[in-house]
Design an enzyme around this catalytic site. Structure first.
Site, short mmCIF file in Angstrom:
data_model
loop_
_atom_site.label_atom_id
_atom_site.label_comp_id
_atom_site.label_asym_id
_atom_site.label_seq_id
_atom_site.Cartn_x
_atom_site.Cartn_y
_atom_site.Cartn_z
CD GLN A 254 -9.73 7.47 -1.20
OE1 GLN A 254 -10.79 7.54 -0.57
NE2 GLN A 254 -8.73 6.67 -0.81
CG HIS B 24 -9.24 -21.87 11.58
ND1 HIS B 24 -9.84 -22.91 10.88
CD2 HIS B 24 -10.23 -20.97 11.84
CE1 HIS B 24 -11.13 -22.65 10.75
NE2 HIS B 24 -11.38 -21.49 11.32
CG ASP C 205 -5.95 -5.30 2.05
OD1 ASP C 205 -5.46 -4.89 3.12
OD2 ASP C 205 -6.58 -4.56 1.27
CG ASP D 266 -4.96 6.91 -1.22
OD1 ASP D 266 -3.94 6.52 -0.60
OD2 ASP D 266 -6.07 6.38 -1.05
CG ASP E 147 -0.26 0.05 2.53
OD1 ASP E 147 0.97 0.28 2.56
OD2 ASP E 147 -0.92 -0.14 3.55
CB SER E 148 0.29 4.62 -1.10
OG SER E 148 -0.86 5.09 -0.41
N GLY E 149 0.79 3.86 2.16
CA GLY E 149 0.93 4.55 3.43
C GLY E 149 -0.15 5.59 3.67
N GLY E 150 -1.02 5.82 2.67
CA GLY E 150 -2.06 6.83 2.81
C GLY E 150 -3.02 6.54 3.95
#
Length: 376
Positions: free
Chosen positions: A194, A340, A271, A146, A92-95
């Site tokens: 967005q 599990h 995710d 973003d 991911d971008s860290g946004g």
């Protein structure tokens, strides 16, 4: 990167496809275990591959930038070599992490200045810098920088934030196009839609992102507290606009029910930290419903955790044994429960894929949503 659709469900928007990267194939729809700091919590890479059958995992740009740091990752030859995971990886971008810092960050047109949650030190993320960081991490699929809006948020804030995300995307694309991968294999950039829960903003953003003609597209800013009906409405709207010949990634989603409903709307990739985070607290997702293993009712239950799933963690150990471990805060309990839950999540998307290919997804999904959302 290549994406090829194999089948679509005649009664919904569900799709089965294959996404090919330099580190292997990903069969969609797919769930991606979250490896925030270079590892999926309580799960060994060998277990991810051999027991859970994960095809791709995530790394987190914000956390990896802070620890172990980009210099060490470059010295190692990228995150794949650092953590020993030889299959596809996404960062991911860290946004979202910057969004979650709240008062500890300041957003401007140029960049985001934030304080580390570790030691309070000050750092800067810009669109260009985040592209450089993700080049250094070396994931196959990387996200544009973003701003993730909270829920609820005012219309004008959502509109201004969307505009900023679009302008940042242009800078991300320019930096991405003017640089090369560092480790001899291709990386692909995904822009992020967005617009909060406002249909006109989501439509505008989806059209803008589609016009960037990148190899895949992501949908952000959902699963941040909005009602599920709003999530589904925005996802349906956006999937109707994003190109059908490219993978669609719904970020941060979600519960088994959310995943099934959004597969039906045309999402390919998911995710969420839920399967591992909830596992550590004793919540298990099974083919028959949700179990709180801490409850007294499981104390003497010597049946397997979920016999229908197969897999070592789900069939070798009993509910009573896992409850004993969790109650006593044994590390093994978190390991078994995490393996599990991830096994279940991967089973769910692979079974959905099978049903799509066989043309029986819609009826199977309606029945499965009822089962996986009930508390046992």
């Amino acid at each position: 990167m290549k994406f090829q659709l194999q089948s679509t469900d005649p009664r919904s928007g569900a799709r089965a496809g294959t996404l090919t990267t330099s580190h292997g194939e990903i069969h969609t729809p797919i769930f991606m275990p979250v490896g925030t700091a270079g590892s999926v919590k309580a799960v060994h890479q060998r277990e991810l591959e051999n027991d859970i059958h994960a095809e791709i995992i995530l790394g987190n740009t914000y956390h990896l930038y802070l620890r172990p740091g980009i210099e060490l990752l470059q010295k190692a030859g990228g995150l794949h070599k650092f953590n020993g995971w030889n299959k596809p990886m996404l960062t991911d971008s860290g946004g979202y992490q910057v969004y979650s810092l709240g008062a500890n960050r300041k957003i401007t047109e140029a960049c985001v200045v934030f304080k580390s949650h570790i030691d309070g030190s000050k750092h800067t993320f810009s669109p260009e810098g985040v592209m450089d960081i993700q080049r250094a991490i070396g994931a196959d699929l990387i996200m544009a920088f973003d701003e993730c809006t909270p829920f609820p948020c005012e219309y004008q804030y959502a509109k201004d934030s969307m505009g900023l995300t679009h302008r940042w995307l242009k800078r991300c694309v320019d930096r991405f196009d003017s640089t090369e991968p560092l480790y001899g294999y291709e990386q692909s950039l995904f822009p992020i839609v967005q617009g909060s829960t406002y249909p006109d903003l989501r439509k505008e953003s989806a059209e803008y992102i589609a016009n960037q003609n990148q190899q895949g597209n992501a949908i952000g800013g959902l699963s941040v507290g909005e009602p599920h009906e709003d999530m589904y409405a925005m996802t349906s709207l956006v999937c109707g606009i994003l190109p059908s010949d490219k993978p669609r990634y719904l970020m941060g989603v979600g519960t088994p029910e959310n995943i099934l409903e959004c597969i039906a709307l045309g999402i390919d990739m998911f995710d969420c930290v839920m399967p591992t985070r909830n596992a550590r607290n004793g919540m298990l997702f099974t083919t028959e419903g949700i179990i709180n293993i801490r409850n007294e009712k499981w104390k003497d239950d010597l049946s397997p955790i979920d016999k229908a799933l197969g897999g070592y963690a789900s069939t070798f150990h009993s509910k009573a044994y896992l409850r004993h471990l969790i109650i006593n805060k044994e590390i093994l309990g978190a390991q078994i429960a995490s393996i599990h839950n991830l096994t279940f999540y991967l089973w769910l998307v692979k079974e959905a894929r099978k049903q799509i290919i066989e043309g029986t997804f819609a009826s199977w999904k309606d029945n499965m949503v009822k089962k996986v959302s009930q508390r046992l």
